[in-house]
Design a protein around this motif. Structure first.
Motif, short mmCIF file in Angstrom:
data_model
loop_
_atom_site.label_atom_id
_atom_site.label_comp_id
_atom_site.label_asym_id
_atom_site.label_seq_id
_atom_site.Cartn_x
_atom_site.Cartn_y
_atom_site.Cartn_z
N GLU A 1 0.84 -1.20 0.00
CA GLU A 1 0.00 0.00 0.00
C GLU A 1 0.87 1.25 0.00
N GLY A 2 2.02 1.17 0.67
CA GLY A 2 2.91 2.31 0.73
C GLY A 2 3.48 2.69 -0.63
N THR A 3 3.64 1.72 -1.54
CA THR A 3 4.17 2.04 -2.86
C THR A 3 3.23 2.92 -3.67
N TRP A 4 1.98 3.06 -3.22
CA TRP A 4 1.07 3.99 -3.88
C TRP A 4 1.62 5.41 -3.83
N VAL A 5 2.40 5.71 -2.82
CA VAL A 5 3.00 7.04 -2.70
C VAL A 5 3.81 7.38 -3.95
N ILE A 6 4.43 6.36 -4.53
CA ILE A 6 5.22 6.55 -5.74
C ILE A 6 4.34 6.53 -6.97
N THR A 7 3.45 5.54 -7.06
CA THR A 7 2.69 5.35 -8.28
C THR A 7 1.65 6.45 -8.53
N VAL A 8 1.00 6.96 -7.48
CA VAL A 8 0.00 8.02 -7.71
C VAL A 8 0.68 9.31 -8.15
N PHE A 9 1.89 9.57 -7.64
CA PHE A 9 2.65 10.74 -8.09
C PHE A 9 2.96 10.62 -9.58
N SER A 10 3.42 9.44 -9.99
CA SER A 10 3.77 9.23 -11.40
C SER A 10 2.55 9.31 -12.31
N ALA A 11 1.44 8.72 -11.88
CA ALA A 11 0.23 8.73 -12.69
C ALA A 11 -0.32 10.14 -12.86
N ALA A 12 -0.39 10.90 -11.76
CA ALA A 12 -0.87 12.28 -11.83
C ALA A 12 0.06 13.13 -12.68
N ASN A 13 1.35 12.90 -12.55
CA ASN A 13 2.33 13.61 -13.34
C ASN A 13 2.15 13.31 -14.82
N ALA A 14 1.87 12.04 -15.13
CA ALA A 14 1.69 11.64 -16.53
C ALA A 14 0.47 12.33 -17.15
N VAL A 15 -0.61 12.45 -16.38
CA VAL A 15 -1.83 13.08 -16.90
C VAL A 15 -1.61 14.57 -17.17
N SER A 16 -0.84 15.24 -16.31
CA SER A 16 -0.71 16.69 -16.42
C SER A 16 0.30 17.14 -17.46
N ILE A 17 1.27 16.30 -17.80
CA ILE A 17 2.32 16.71 -18.74
C ILE A 17 1.76 17.17 -20.08
N PRO A 18 0.85 16.40 -20.72
CA PRO A 18 0.36 16.86 -22.03
C PRO A 18 -0.48 18.13 -21.98
N LEU A 19 -0.86 18.58 -20.79
CA LEU A 19 -1.63 19.82 -20.67
C LEU A 19 -0.73 21.05 -20.66
N PHE B 1 3.60 23.14 -5.81
CA PHE B 1 4.43 22.00 -5.45
C PHE B 1 4.90 22.13 -4.00
N VAL B 2 5.24 23.34 -3.60
CA VAL B 2 5.66 23.60 -2.22
C VAL B 2 4.52 23.31 -1.24
N VAL B 3 3.34 23.82 -1.56
CA VAL B 3 2.18 23.63 -0.67
C VAL B 3 1.83 22.15 -0.54
N SER B 4 1.80 21.44 -1.67
CA SER B 4 1.47 20.02 -1.64
C SER B 4 2.56 19.22 -0.92
N ALA C 1 -2.35 14.35 -1.28
CA ALA C 1 -1.34 15.40 -1.44
C ALA C 1 -0.34 15.03 -2.54
N ARG C 2 0.01 13.75 -2.64
CA ARG C 2 0.94 13.31 -3.67
C ARG C 2 0.33 13.42 -5.08
N ILE C 3 -0.99 13.22 -5.16
CA ILE C 3 -1.67 13.39 -6.45
C ILE C 3 -1.56 14.84 -6.91
N VAL C 4 -1.82 15.76 -5.98
CA VAL C 4 -1.69 17.19 -6.30
C VAL C 4 -0.24 17.52 -6.67
N GLN C 5 0.68 16.99 -5.89
CA GLN C 5 2.09 17.25 -6.12
C GLN C 5 2.52 16.76 -7.51
#
Length: 520
Positions: free
Chosen positions: A56-74, A95-98, A114-118
């Motif tokens: 479950e802790g590895t979600w900290v890594i994967t949700v950051f990467s997934a959210a990052n992937a969605v926002s890049i093309p924008l 990024f600082v706030v998150s 918070a990691r999704i926002v970050q």
């Protein structure tokens, strides 16, 4: 070539402004890429403190990467809507706030939110940092700008595990996020002071809302399915079936919509070009394997070898030595070389490194752990630049920003998917090896009986404690064999994807066009 628009652009920074501006932009990039890996070695500690499993802790890594992937093309759309400098500074501050929210998170759900926002606000940082950095340099020094950017982007993921381990061991995992606060505020203040007069024009643009929504739906469903699959026994769970259907239907709808929309949020027609297709698939698969192993290796080192977080980070730190040394050399080699040859050498180098690791044993010594990591820095230096040159070669200038954004989107998302897939592969192979080893532990096996007797004698333990100790050793051996399978599979994949590089046909200006477009 200088366009009229470029001719009216402000002159590059000079003197102390040049040095300070370059440092601030590079620092913002470093902060972003650092956070993609700094949490890796802290996952076991973080999971324990929050009362959740390591999986479950590895979600900290994967949700950051997934959210990052969605926002890049924008990024392209947001830049035209907000302005380059405003968007970059706003992204840093968010990024600082998150990051602060991550540090104070009382439970896993708040931390993941918070990691999704970050991850989402980090999306524009990489492409915009390239653009601003190129503006800091005179045009004849643009290759130096990209070399500096490449070094910054390379060192971040490498320094992350070591820094994250040291912070986790000596302070608290929360501080791996808190350190972003002063760094981000400093970078944002300097960039705003030096670049606000260089703002790009903004205009109101329509957004492909349906395309964006469908992108978020299928990416999110797929990521959750991959993360929860193991915990829910995969397709024995109705939840996994629902997520799979949502991901598949959402992806198909996304494809159809984007291919028929007049102003799509992502231009999928770029995949019609064989250079873009072959290069993007190759770099994405390679990055997925590379990044997933960067997550798995420190986890195994801590859980089964008993290393502290900081020591696990130090094992991966030598990855940066050759990567940093050779990064500036690539700028000189690229114009004289076929990027397909360099990419092939990189893949063969990665394959060799993972093949070396496939022979690890449970009592592996530090030298054997570190040597493949040190050597891995060589193919890392040959990795990004040639494949980027292949991806962007032959494209008209107006297509390059969209191509760069789309290839980065696929690559980053592949990293998130690859982490989930290889983690699940490791778990499944570990279970298989455990089952096979356990078959040899019956009371009728004289070797097993003798082993228990030796443990009882050596540890002065009861039969029950001897059996428990043996089971622990058996589990560690099974995990080691499972990880060896992952390393071997990784080596094979790097060899298998080499033909993808050679289906491309880079043009003579491929390298230069890639470099010239890197920041736009």
């Amino acid at each position: 070539m200088n366009s009229p628009k470029n001719a009216n652009a402000p002159a590059p920074l000079a003197g102390w402004q040049f040095a300070l501006g370059t440092f601030a932009v590079a620092l913002a990039t470093f902060m972003n890429v650092l956070d993609s890996s700094i949490a890796n070695v802290a996952i076991p500690t973080l999971s324990g403190d929050l009362g959740v499993s390591v999986d479950e802790g590895t979600w900290v890594i994967t949700v950051f990467s997934a959210a990052n992937a969605v926002s890049i093309p924008l990024t392209g759309w947001l830049t035209q809507r907000v302005g380059e400098v405003k968007l970059f500074v706003a992204a840093i501050l968010l990024f600082v706030v998150s990051s602060a929210a991550c540090g104070i998170a009382p439970n896993l759900m708040v931390l993941l939110a918070a990691r999704i926002v970050q991850g989402a606000v980090a999306g524009p940082l990489v492409p915009l940092s390239q653009a601003l950095l190129l503006k800091s340099f005179p045009r004849d020094k643009s290759s130096s700008a990209l070399s500096l950017w490449a070094m910054t982007a390379t060192v971040g993921p490498i320094a992350g595990p070591a820094l994250g381990g040291w912070i986790t061991d000596n302070y608290s995992w929360s501080w791996i996020f808190y350190i972003n606060v002063p760094v981000g505020i400093f970078a944002a203040a300097v960039i705003w002071a030096l670049y606000r007069q260089r703002e790009t024009p903004s205009r109101k643009l329509p957004v492909d809302k349906v395309g964006l929504l469908s992108l978020v739906v299928w990416v999110g469903a797929l990521q959750v399915m991959l993360d929860k699959g193991k915990d829910l026994a995969w397709y024995e769970s109705s939840t996994i079936w629902i997520l799979s259907i949502v991901a598949l239907v959402g992806f198909l709808f996304f494809l159809i919509w984007e291919l028929t929309e007049s102003k799509p949020i992502i231009d999928l027609r770029l995949f019609a070009g064989r250079n873009f297709m072959g290069g993007t698939v190759a770099i994405s698969v390679a990055y997925a394997i590379f990044f997933a192993n960067l997550v798995i290796l420190p986890t195994w080192i801590q859980e089964y070898l008993g290393y502290r977080a900081v020591d696990a980070g130090l094992v991966t730190a030598p990855l940066g030595i050759f990567a940093v040394i050779l990064a500036p050399v690539m700028g000189k080699i690229m114009p004289k070389s076929d990027p397909r040859v360099l990419a092939t050498l990189a893949f063969l180098g990665f394959a060799g490194v993972f093949f070396m690791r496939s022979f690890y044993v449970t009592d592996v010594d530090p030298y054997t752990l570190v040597m493949p990591t040190l050597l891995q820095g060589i193919p890392m230096a040959l990795f990004f630049t040639p494949l980027t040159a292949i991806i962007l070669s032959g494209l008209p200038p107006e297509k390059i920003p969209a191509a760069a954004g789309l290839s980065n989107f696929v690559r980053v998302f592949a990293g998130a998917v690859g982490t989930s897939l290889l983690s699940n592969t490791w778990n499944n192979r570990t279970i298989l090896h455990h089952s096979q080893l356990a078959e040899q532990t019956g009371a009728t096996n004289p070797n097993y009986v003798q082993a228990l007797a030796n443990i009882e004698t050596t540890l002065h333990a009861s039969l029950f404690k001897a059996q428990a100790f043996f089971e622990t050793q058996l589990g560690a051996q099974a995990a080691m064999l499972g990880l060896n399978d992952v390393f071997w599979l990784s080596a094979v994949i790097f060899v298998v994807i080499i033909p993808l590089v050679w289906v491309t046909k880079p043009t003579k200006d491929g390298a230069s066009s890639a470099a010239g477009a890197g920041g736009h």
